[in-house]
Motif scaffolding. Sequence first.
Motif, PDB file in Angstrom:
ATOM      1  N   LEU A 113       0.832  -1.209   0.000  1.00 16.87           N
ATOM      2  CA  LEU A 113       0.000   0.000   0.000  1.00 16.87           C
ATOM      3  C   LEU A 113       0.865   1.258   0.000  1.00 16.87           C
ATOM      4  N   ASN A 114       1.942   1.237   0.767  1.00 14.79           N
ATOM      5  CA  ASN A 114       2.852   2.395   0.779  1.00 14.79           C
ATOM      6  C   ASN A 114       3.490   2.602  -0.590  1.00 14.79           C
ATOM      7  N   ALA A 115       3.871   1.489  -1.245  1.00 10.50           N
ATOM      8  CA  ALA A 115       4.479   1.597  -2.571  1.00 10.50           C
ATOM      9  C   ALA A 115       3.476   2.157  -3.583  1.00 10.50           C
ATOM     10  N   ILE A 116       2.223   1.703  -3.500  1.00  6.68           N
ATOM     11  CA  ILE A 116       1.184   2.228  -4.388  1.00  6.68           C
ATOM     12  C   ILE A 116       0.927   3.704  -4.106  1.00  6.68           C
ATOM     13  N   HIS A 117       0.955   4.056  -2.820  1.00  2.14           N
ATOM     14  CA  HIS A 117       0.752   5.463  -2.441  1.00  2.14           C
ATOM     15  C   HIS A 117       1.835   6.341  -3.055  1.00  2.14           C
ATOM     16  N   THR A 118       3.073   5.869  -3.009  1.00  2.00           N
ATOM     17  CA  THR A 118       4.178   6.624  -3.608  1.00  2.00           C
ATOM     18  C   THR A 118       4.019   6.707  -5.119  1.00  2.00           C
ATOM     19  N   LEU A 119       3.554   5.617  -5.726  1.00  4.52           N
ATOM     20  CA  LEU A 119       3.420   5.561  -7.178  1.00  4.52           C
ATOM     21  C   LEU A 119       2.327   6.495  -7.690  1.00  4.52           C
ATOM     22  N   ILE A 120       1.346   6.782  -6.843  1.00 10.86           N
ATOM     23  CA  ILE A 120       0.234   7.651  -7.262  1.00 10.86           C
ATOM     24  C   ILE A 120       0.752   9.005  -7.734  1.00 10.86           C
ATOM     25  N   GLY A 121       1.748   9.560  -7.015  1.00 12.97           N
ATOM     26  CA  GLY A 121       2.289  10.864  -7.384  1.00 12.97           C
ATOM     27  C   GLY A 121       3.148  10.822  -8.619  1.00 12.97           C
ATOM     28  N   ILE A 122       3.644   9.605  -8.981  1.00 11.33           N
ATOM     29  CA  ILE A 122       4.547   9.486 -10.130  1.00 11.33           C
ATOM     30  C   ILE A 122       3.782   9.069 -11.384  1.00 11.33           C
TER      31      ILE A 122
ATOM     32  N   PRO B 264      -0.148   7.884 -11.869  1.00 18.11           N
ATOM     33  CA  PRO B 264      -1.467   7.507 -11.331  1.00 18.11           C
ATOM     34  C   PRO B 264      -2.107   6.327 -12.055  1.00 18.11           C
ATOM     35  N   ASN B 265      -1.913   6.233 -13.373  1.00 16.35           N
ATOM     36  CA  ASN B 265      -2.541   5.141 -14.116  1.00 16.35           C
ATOM     37  C   ASN B 265      -1.958   3.781 -13.701  1.00 16.35           C
ATOM     38  N   THR B 266      -0.639   3.739 -13.561  1.00 17.20           N
ATOM     39  CA  THR B 266      -0.002   2.494 -13.115  1.00 17.20           C
ATOM     40  C   THR B 266      -0.424   2.157 -11.689  1.00 17.20           C
ATOM     41  N   ALA B 267      -0.522   3.203 -10.847  1.00 17.01           N
ATOM     42  CA  ALA B 267      -0.962   2.986  -9.467  1.00 17.01           C
ATOM     43  C   ALA B 267      -2.372   2.398  -9.442  1.00 17.01           C
ATOM     44  N   ALA B 268      -3.243   2.889 -10.310  1.00 18.32           N
ATOM     45  CA  ALA B 268      -4.609   2.362 -10.379  1.00 18.32           C
ATOM     46  C   ALA B 268      -4.602   0.899 -10.814  1.00 18.32           C
ATOM     47  N   ASP B 269      -3.725   0.561 -11.756  1.00 21.43           N
ATOM     48  CA  ASP B 269      -3.610  -0.842 -12.178  1.00 21.43           C
ATOM     49  C   ASP B 269      -3.199  -1.733 -11.014  1.00 21.43           C
ATOM     50  N   TYR B 270      -2.264  -1.239 -10.200  1.00 22.57           N
ATOM     51  CA  TYR B 270      -1.793  -2.040  -9.063  1.00 22.57           C
ATOM     52  C   TYR B 270      -2.883  -2.195  -8.001  1.00 22.57           C
ATOM     53  N   VAL B 271      -3.729  -1.198  -7.841  1.00 23.69           N
ATOM     54  CA  VAL B 271      -4.849  -1.324  -6.898  1.00 23.69           C
ATOM     55  C   VAL B 271      -5.783  -2.457  -7.335  1.00 23.69           C
ATOM     56  N   VAL B 272      -6.060  -2.516  -8.651  1.00 25.74           N
ATOM     57  CA  VAL B 272      -6.908  -3.583  -9.197  1.00 25.74           C
ATOM     58  C   VAL B 272      -6.231  -4.942  -9.003  1.00 25.74           C
TER      59      VAL B 272
END
Length: 446
Positions: free
Chosen positions: A259-268, A270-278
């Motif tokens: 979750l922390n890694a996804i949180h960091t990725l959101i700022g870099i 967002p589309n990839t971060a959304a994929d990782y959430v799924v």
Amino acid sequence: MIYTAMDFLDVNIIIHWLNNTIELLPRVCVAMIAAYVAMRITALRRALNGTHKRWQYRVITVFFFGLLAIIGTHSGLRVDIHQGGAIINWTTSGVSFSLQPSHAIIGFRDLMVLTAGLFGGPWGGFCAGLLAGADRFFMGGFAGTVSAIATVLQGLGAGLSRQFWPQWTTTAKGILIISLLGTLLQKLLLFTFVQPHADAIALVRETVIPVLLVNSLGCLLFMVVMKDLERDRLKIEAQRAELRALHAQVEPHFLNNTLNAIHTLIGINPNTAADYVVKLARFLDNTRKNAGANSITLGQELSQLRQYMAFQNLRFPDKFHFHDEIPVCLSDFRIPPRSLQTLVENALIHGMRGLKKTMAITLTGEDNGQAMRLSIIDNGCGIAPGRLQELCKSPVQSEQGSGNALHQMNQSLNLAFNGRAKLDIQSQLGKGTKVILTLPKRSEPW
């Protein structure tokens, strides 16, 4: 000839009852001990406990009790109806597996067939009765045909009792009623259909009490054995439930770090971060589904493992490379959930500690005929010799995690494959570790 109640209770017949019962009981006890020892064999115990799950288990149960019933016939007492029920030695006739027209058997065939029905239900009792009944029919002698038919009906009747009145099969009173009714059924058929009628009455008179006592005592002893098997089954189910609960757990550090890694990725990105959430949602959903199963296919395990490694790559970018070389032909064979994930997770967590180079983790698979060989190879920091000796045998202290993962996995493998699975760990400090998992091929769930 007309028999009165006093004819059934004269001194001679009482002495015959006592002698015949005393002769039979040691033979029954030997057969019971042999059956109990055989039931301690894991494969047979699993079959007896799983007659409702697989037809193969029902076949094993039928042949096991059918064989015992045939033994119960051939180790019984041969009596001559025309000589007042005198016991005839098996070796005095030319052919030991055939009977003279006036000869009958007092044995424990009925006991084994009744027990087959109590264990295996209607089909188990019917088929075991058919085997033992056919053997009795071809032996000939007095009342051979009726005795054979009665044997089949006894097995079927006990099986129907198991199916429609299961509470009877778990109490001493119910077992006694079933054995009493089964014995009386056979005697009633003899009394009704066997000719000459006077000889039929003599046979019933000679055999009713010894057979009734042997059937009742034997069925009660088998009830004790059944309860012992049931305790074993419940113990195994409890262990499996505990392991399924462990499979359902998602390591808190893994979830928090992801979750922390996804949180960091959101700022870099967002589309990839959304994929990782799924992907994370799908991973957790599969974990939940797999937790309810004792086994999954190797293909399902690999799919889950690849998702897990994708999250670890998000957490440790460019720190490791993961590659799997599992042949497609092994994909449908089954393993306990999280088996490979546990081994790869251990390699990642413990092998990377203090490692300055990029870590390589390779998963390979080989088809070894009746078994498959899965290997996890890494070039990590390795395992100290002292610690290597402790792994899998008992829980060990660990700086990261509980140190129980390999021990729990070993328990799961022993339960699933009855000790036929092998987990071998080879390692050298500073050079890496190779874990070899050898599993029998099983394509059906357990």
